[in-house]
Design an enzyme around this catalytic site. Structure first.
Site, short mmCIF file in Angstrom:
data_model
loop_
_atom_site.label_atom_id
_atom_site.label_comp_id
_atom_site.label_asym_id
_atom_site.label_seq_id
_atom_site.Cartn_x
_atom_site.Cartn_y
_atom_site.Cartn_z
CD GLN A 289 64.70 -18.74 -10.64
OE1 GLN A 289 63.75 -18.38 -11.31
NE2 GLN A 289 64.92 -18.27 -9.43
CG ASP B 134 63.15 -23.04 -1.99
OD1 ASP B 134 62.22 -23.22 -2.81
OD2 ASP B 134 64.31 -22.80 -2.33
CG ASN C 265 59.39 -25.14 -5.08
OD1 ASN C 265 60.58 -25.23 -4.79
ND2 ASN C 265 58.96 -25.30 -6.31
O1 MRU Z 1 65.25 -18.37 -5.68
P1 MRU Z 1 65.97 -19.62 -6.03
O2 MRU Z 1 66.35 -19.74 -7.45
O3 MRU Z 1 67.12 -19.92 -5.08
O4 MRU Z 1 64.84 -20.68 -5.79
C1 MRU Z 1 65.02 -21.84 -5.14
C2 MRU Z 1 64.66 -22.90 -6.03
O5 MRU Z 1 65.52 -23.33 -6.76
C3 MRU Z 1 63.30 -23.40 -6.13
O6 MRU Z 1 62.32 -22.92 -5.38
C4 MRU Z 1 63.35 -24.87 -6.33
O7 MRU Z 1 62.24 -25.27 -7.02
C5 MRU Z 1 63.49 -25.68 -5.06
S1 MRU Z 1 64.99 -25.56 -4.27
C6 MRU Z 1 66.06 -26.37 -5.23
#
Ligand code: MRU
Length: 348
Positions: A190, A231, A241
């Site tokens: 990501q 999260d 996170n």
């Molecule tokens: O698995 P994802 O891509 O949905 O992960 C969530 C996130 O984007 C992260 O953990 C992020 O750093 C925090 S939530 C915007």
């Protein structure tokens, strides 16, 4: 956020249809798609076409509203309860998803129109909170800083602005010179795919670094601050996170570098007393064993990057204990991660 001069949100809702930027195609293609009903909106979340805590929260709210818009004459209660369970089963960790579904469900019991209004309000609030997080967080950023971030907590992960990247956007607008160290964030990359694309789009200087290079750059004095998203946050300030965040926090402590979490208050789960109560998503081992990218002809392709026959483990998140967190940048101010402060800010 502007892409090629046009303003977009990551997800929006019109006439019963959810629209979204398909994040699985980025950074190679910028495509808007639609999900016409609750089941299609759920598939978008499980497929990670929309990912990131705030964005999936808004999408889950839209999905719940879609269920209310298509309630059958018979067995309405059973239909709605199954729809709610289906949405809640899409992804387990991001608190915003459960927060949105619960709110829209209760609004929908008044009327389908109320469900839609509430889903739209949740999306608007997500964007407004993220903008405020940018304003407050930018005060922590000084001219000339090197800032490390993990995963993508930019505008793609929310409805607009983002959380970890929002202060960076604001500081850049204020004319501060900054350099962002973008962790690639395996296995789904990501950072390398989405954060890099966002920063390029905003003309902010950055470099993608391997996930295991943060300590090197910290030890060389290149990084003065780490900001990540979250999260789900427990009431004692422990924060879930993207996997790898904990390592950054531990190393930052070693080098006396402030480690901030940026997240709206809707990410705090009052039911979670500590990080141990936060459910951690286990994802498919194929994400580790293979990598997905684009070939020379512009077609998506997968390559194996592991010894054939290996098994892999793929926890998607980890928990950073509150003791490693310098502060949580929220829309209501930068708070210390403790039960007392968090309860106070939540008015509990
Ligand atoms: O698995 P994802 O891509 O949905 O992960 C969530 C996130 O984007 C992260 O953990 C992020 O750093 C925090 S939530 C915007």
């Amino acid at each position: 956020m502007k892409v090629a001069g046009k303003t977009y949100r990551t997800v929006w809702f019109e006439k019963g249809v959810s629209y979204y930027i398909d994040q699985n195609l980025l950074p190679f293609d910028f495509v808007i798609r639609e999900a016409k009903n609750c089941t299609e909106s759920c598939r978008v979340i499980t497929g990670m076409n929309v990912r990131g805590a705030g964005a999936i929260g808004a999408m889950a709210g839209f999905a719940m509203a879609q269920a209310f818009l298509s309630v059958p004459a018979n067995n309405a209660a059973q239909y709605l309860s199954e729809a709610k369970t289906m949405i809640e089963s899409t992804r387990p960790t991001a608190r915003n998803l459960f927060y949105a579904v619960e709110k829209v469900f209760h609004a929908g019991l008044i009327s389908p129109e109320q469900a839609v209004r509430t889903a739209l309000e949740i999306a608007d609030k997500d964007a407004a909170d993220s903008q405020k997080i940018g304003e407050l967080g930018s005060e922590l950023i000084r001219d000339g800083m090197g800032i490390e971030t993990h995963c993508n907590a930019g505008w793609l992960a929310f409805v607009d602005y983002g959380t970890a990247l929002s202060p960076i956007y604001k500081a850049n607008e204020q004319g501060k010179s900054i350099f962002v160290y973008v962790d690639e964030t395996r296995p789904r990359n990501q950072g390398a795919r989405l954060t890099a694309w966002e920063l390029q789009n905003a003309d902010i200087p950055f470099a993608i670094i391997p996930d295991n290079a943060g300590a090197y750059f910290m030890s060389k004095g290149k990084i003065q601050m780490v900001i990540t998203g979250a999260d789900r946050i427990a009431i004692n300030g422990d924060a879930a996170n993207k996997i790898g965040t904990l390592e950054k926090a531990i190393v930052a402590r070693e080098y006396n570098i402030p480690f901030y979490i940026a997240a709206p208050l809707s990410t705090i789960d009052p039911e979670c007393h500590t990080g141990a109560d936060i459910p951690i998503e286990e994802r498919n081992e194929e994400e580790v064993l293979f990598q997905t990218g684009m070939d020379e002809s512009g077609k998506e392709c997968q390559i194996r990057v592991s010894a054939p026959g290996s098994q892999a483990m793929n926890p998607a998140f980890d928990i950073t204990p509150s003791g490693y967190i310098t502060g949580i940048i929220t829309e209501k101010g930068i708070i210390t991660p403790s039960v007392e402060t968090i309860k106070k800010v939540l008015n509990r």
